[in-house]
Write a protein that holds these residues in place. Structure first.
Motif, PDB file in Angstrom:
ATOM      1  N   PHE A 144       0.820  -1.212   0.000  1.00 31.54           N
ATOM      2  CA  PHE A 144       0.000   0.000   0.000  1.00 31.54           C
ATOM      3  C   PHE A 144       0.855   1.264   0.000  1.00 31.54           C
ATOM      4  O   PHE A 144       0.538   2.235  -0.697  1.00 31.54           O
ATOM      5  CB  PHE A 144      -0.940  -0.010   1.213  1.00 31.54           C
ATOM      6  CG  PHE A 144      -1.449   1.353   1.565  1.00 31.54           C
ATOM      7  CD1 PHE A 144      -2.300   2.026   0.695  1.00 31.54           C
ATOM      8  CD2 PHE A 144      -1.052   1.986   2.737  1.00 31.54           C
ATOM      9  CE1 PHE A 144      -2.752   3.307   0.995  1.00 31.54           C
ATOM     10  CE2 PHE A 144      -1.494   3.260   3.042  1.00 31.54           C
ATOM     11  CZ  PHE A 144      -2.342   3.928   2.172  1.00 31.54           C
ATOM     12  N   GLU A 145       1.927   1.256   0.793  1.00 33.29           N
ATOM     13  CA  GLU A 145       2.737   2.491   0.867  1.00 33.29           C
ATOM     14  C   GLU A 145       3.377   2.806  -0.480  1.00 33.29           C
ATOM     15  O   GLU A 145       3.571   3.971  -0.829  1.00 33.29           O
ATOM     16  CB  GLU A 145       3.790   2.335   1.984  1.00 33.29           C
ATOM     17  CG  GLU A 145       3.129   2.409   3.352  1.00 33.29           C
ATOM     18  CD  GLU A 145       3.798   1.578   4.438  1.00 33.29           C
ATOM     19  OE1 GLU A 145       4.978   1.193   4.276  1.00 33.29           O
ATOM     20  OE2 GLU A 145       3.123   1.294   5.453  1.00 33.29           O
ATOM     21  N   ARG A 146       3.678   1.811  -1.269  1.00 30.55           N
ATOM     22  CA  ARG A 146       4.228   2.055  -2.610  1.00 30.55           C
ATOM     23  C   ARG A 146       3.132   2.504  -3.579  1.00 30.55           C
ATOM     24  O   ARG A 146       3.361   3.322  -4.453  1.00 30.55           O
ATOM     25  CB  ARG A 146       4.968   0.823  -3.136  1.00 30.55           C
ATOM     26  CG  ARG A 146       6.169   0.466  -2.271  1.00 30.55           C
ATOM     27  CD  ARG A 146       7.392   0.071  -3.052  1.00 30.55           C
ATOM     28  NE  ARG A 146       7.724   0.978  -4.120  1.00 30.55           N
ATOM     29  CZ  ARG A 146       8.585   2.000  -4.011  1.00 30.55           C
ATOM     30  NH1 ARG A 146       9.212   2.252  -2.885  1.00 30.55           N
ATOM     31  NH2 ARG A 146       8.845   2.759  -5.056  1.00 30.55           N
ATOM     32  N   LEU A 186       1.355 -14.924   8.175  1.00 28.62           N
ATOM     33  CA  LEU A 186       1.206 -13.514   8.552  1.00 28.62           C
ATOM     34  C   LEU A 186       2.374 -12.689   8.033  1.00 28.62           C
ATOM     35  O   LEU A 186       3.519 -13.168   7.996  1.00 28.62           O
ATOM     36  CB  LEU A 186       1.144 -13.397  10.085  1.00 28.62           C
ATOM     37  CG  LEU A 186       0.007 -14.172  10.764  1.00 28.62           C
ATOM     38  CD1 LEU A 186       0.202 -14.178  12.279  1.00 28.62           C
ATOM     39  CD2 LEU A 186      -1.352 -13.597  10.382  1.00 28.62           C
ATOM     40  N   PHE A 187       2.049 -11.466   7.655  1.00 23.88           N
ATOM     41  CA  PHE A 187       3.067 -10.532   7.181  1.00 23.88           C
ATOM     42  C   PHE A 187       3.022  -9.331   8.128  1.00 23.88           C
ATOM     43  O   PHE A 187       1.986  -8.681   8.263  1.00 23.88           O
ATOM     44  CB  PHE A 187       2.755 -10.131   5.739  1.00 23.88           C
ATOM     45  CG  PHE A 187       3.828  -9.325   5.077  1.00 23.88           C
ATOM     46  CD1 PHE A 187       5.166  -9.464   5.441  1.00 23.88           C
ATOM     47  CD2 PHE A 187       3.522  -8.427   4.064  1.00 23.88           C
ATOM     48  CE1 PHE A 187       6.154  -8.722   4.822  1.00 23.88           C
ATOM     49  CE2 PHE A 187       4.499  -7.688   3.436  1.00 23.88           C
ATOM     50  CZ  PHE A 187       5.823  -7.833   3.819  1.00 23.88           C
ATOM     51  N   VAL A 188       4.150  -9.062   8.764  1.00 26.58           N
ATOM     52  CA  VAL A 188       4.142  -8.196   9.943  1.00 26.58           C
ATOM     53  C   VAL A 188       5.103  -7.024   9.784  1.00 26.58           C
ATOM     54  O   VAL A 188       6.211  -7.187   9.266  1.00 26.58           O
ATOM     55  CB  VAL A 188       4.570  -9.029  11.174  1.00 26.58           C
ATOM     56  CG1 VAL A 188       4.355  -8.234  12.458  1.00 26.58           C
ATOM     57  CG2 VAL A 188       3.817 -10.356  11.232  1.00 26.58           C
ATOM     58  N   GLY A 189       4.660  -5.864  10.248  1.00 26.22           N
ATOM     59  CA  GLY A 189       5.535  -4.698  10.299  1.00 26.22           C
ATOM     60  C   GLY A 189       6.031  -4.485  11.713  1.00 26.22           C
ATOM     61  O   GLY A 189       6.863  -5.241  12.231  1.00 26.22           O
ATOM     62  N   ARG A 190       5.442  -3.472  12.381  1.00 22.04           N
ATOM     63  CA  ARG A 190       5.965  -2.972  13.658  1.00 22.04           C
ATOM     64  C   ARG A 190       6.265  -4.036  14.704  1.00 22.04           C
ATOM     65  O   ARG A 190       7.292  -3.968  15.372  1.00 22.04           O
ATOM     66  CB  ARG A 190       4.968  -1.956  14.245  1.00 22.04           C
ATOM     67  CG  ARG A 190       4.900  -0.649  13.478  1.00 22.04           C
ATOM     68  CD  ARG A 190       3.593   0.049  13.740  1.00 22.04           C
ATOM     69  NE  ARG A 190       2.466  -0.732  13.242  1.00 22.04           N
ATOM     70  CZ  ARG A 190       1.229  -0.665  13.706  1.00 22.04           C
ATOM     71  NH1 ARG A 190       0.946   0.149  14.692  1.00 22.04           N
ATOM     72  NH2 ARG A 190       0.273  -1.406  13.181  1.00 22.04           N
TER      73      ARG A 190
HETATM   74  P1  PGA Z   1       2.051  -3.233  10.552  1.00 26.48           P
HETATM   75  O1  PGA Z   1       2.482  -3.202   9.018  1.00 26.48           O
HETATM   76  O2  PGA Z   1       2.206  -4.649  11.044  1.00 26.48           O
HETATM   77  O3  PGA Z   1       3.016  -2.302  11.223  1.00 26.48           O
HETATM   78  O4  PGA Z   1       0.636  -2.771  10.623  1.00 26.48           O
HETATM   79  C1  PGA Z   1       1.992  -4.182   8.165  1.00 26.48           C
HETATM   80  C2  PGA Z   1       2.436  -3.921   6.750  1.00 26.48           C
HETATM   81  O5  PGA Z   1       2.526  -2.772   6.325  1.00 26.48           O
HETATM   82  O6  PGA Z   1       2.702  -4.895   6.035  1.00 26.48           O
END
Ligand code: PGA
Length: 258
Positions: free
Chosen positions: A104-106, A233-237
């Motif tokens: 999404f950020e891209r 799961l795909f994880v950020g923070r």
């Molecule tokens: P988040 O990010 O776990 O920090 O919400 C998820 C992501 O952008 O893939």
């Protein structure tokens, strides 16, 4: 099936910080090899640290039963006059075997479109990398009742040129925009059932895995993994610290989460 549990560090970590994380992760995974029977870890460092992370992971890097290393983005052309970009052969050279496409950020900040995601997916499979295609709807689309159509437009647009064999190597990460990042709110399980029904119906068994992403924590990972159709799961923070990532791996590998 091993669960895919991965993290993108986004625009975080110096090479030194990335090395320290990777060194710690390698030590933990080497000590707890049984975890790797149940989970498929992957880390997606910033491009500057790709080679260092690959080196630190040593024999675990990109091996069967080890950890996969990915890049956050790459261009669809193999080389050329594209100032500031990196090509898929370049990120592959630095150790990536997986490539994140269409986060999404891209899409939001860097003009990624369904068309460019399609070009990148095709370049990735041409070079033998696993495309990790990120999709997700906004609040407005959800409230208009158009989530399913929107997600299928994103996936079909990006994947329609693939052969059956190429499709089997794709990972799709469903990450609703409203649930991602510090501004996001964690999704309720009930809000994710329909999108995963739709995705599992269209792509379940035909792709490598369907993942969920967006405000995942060690506290909600277990229930998210229990949603039918979710393979990881795909994880950020929550995974930007090694201890946070290890907690998530433990949840995913726990016998009570079969
Ligand atoms: P988040 O990010 O776990 O920090 O919400 C998820 C992501 O952008 O893939």
């Amino acid at each position: 099936m091993r669960r895919w549990i991965g993290t993108s560090w986004k625009m975080n970590k110096t090479i030194g910080q990335a090395r320290a994380y990777a060194r710690g992760l390698r030590a933990e995974l080497s000590d707890r090899g049984e975890m790797l029977d149940r989970v498929q870890p992957f880390v997606i460092p910033p491009a500057t640290a790709l080679a260092a992370v690959t080196e630190e992971m040593g024999p675990l890097a990109n091996m069967a039963g080890g950890i996969r290393i990915g890049a956050q983005n790459a261009h669809w052309e193999d080389s050329g006059a594209w100032t500031g970009e990196l090509s898929i052969p370049q990120v592959k050279d630095a150790g990536a075997t997986l490539i994140e496409i269409g986060h999404f950020e891209r899409r939001e900040h860097f003009g990624e479109t369904v068309e460019t995601t399609s070009w990148k997916v095709q370049a990735a499979v041409r070079h033998g990398l696993t495309p990790l295609l990120c999709i997700g709807e906004s609040t407005q689309i959800r409230e208009a009742g158009k989530t399913a159509t929107f997600l299928l437009d994103q996936t079909r647009g990006a994947l329609s040129a693939l052969t059956v064999e190429q499709m089997s190597r794709v990972i799709i990460a469903y990450e609703p925009i409203w649930a991602i990042g510090a501004q996001g709110r964690p999704a309720k399980v009930g809000e994710l059932r329909e999108p995963f029904d739709v995705l599992a119906h269209e792509y379940g068994g035909r792709t490598e895995a369907l993942l969920y992403g967006g405000s995942v924590t060690p506290g909600n990972a277990s229930e998210l993994l229990g949603i039918p159709g979710v393979n990881g799961l795909f994880v950020g923070r929550s995974a930007w610290t090694l201890s946070g990532y290890l907690e998530l791996l433990e949840v995913a590998a726990a016998p009570e989460n079969p």
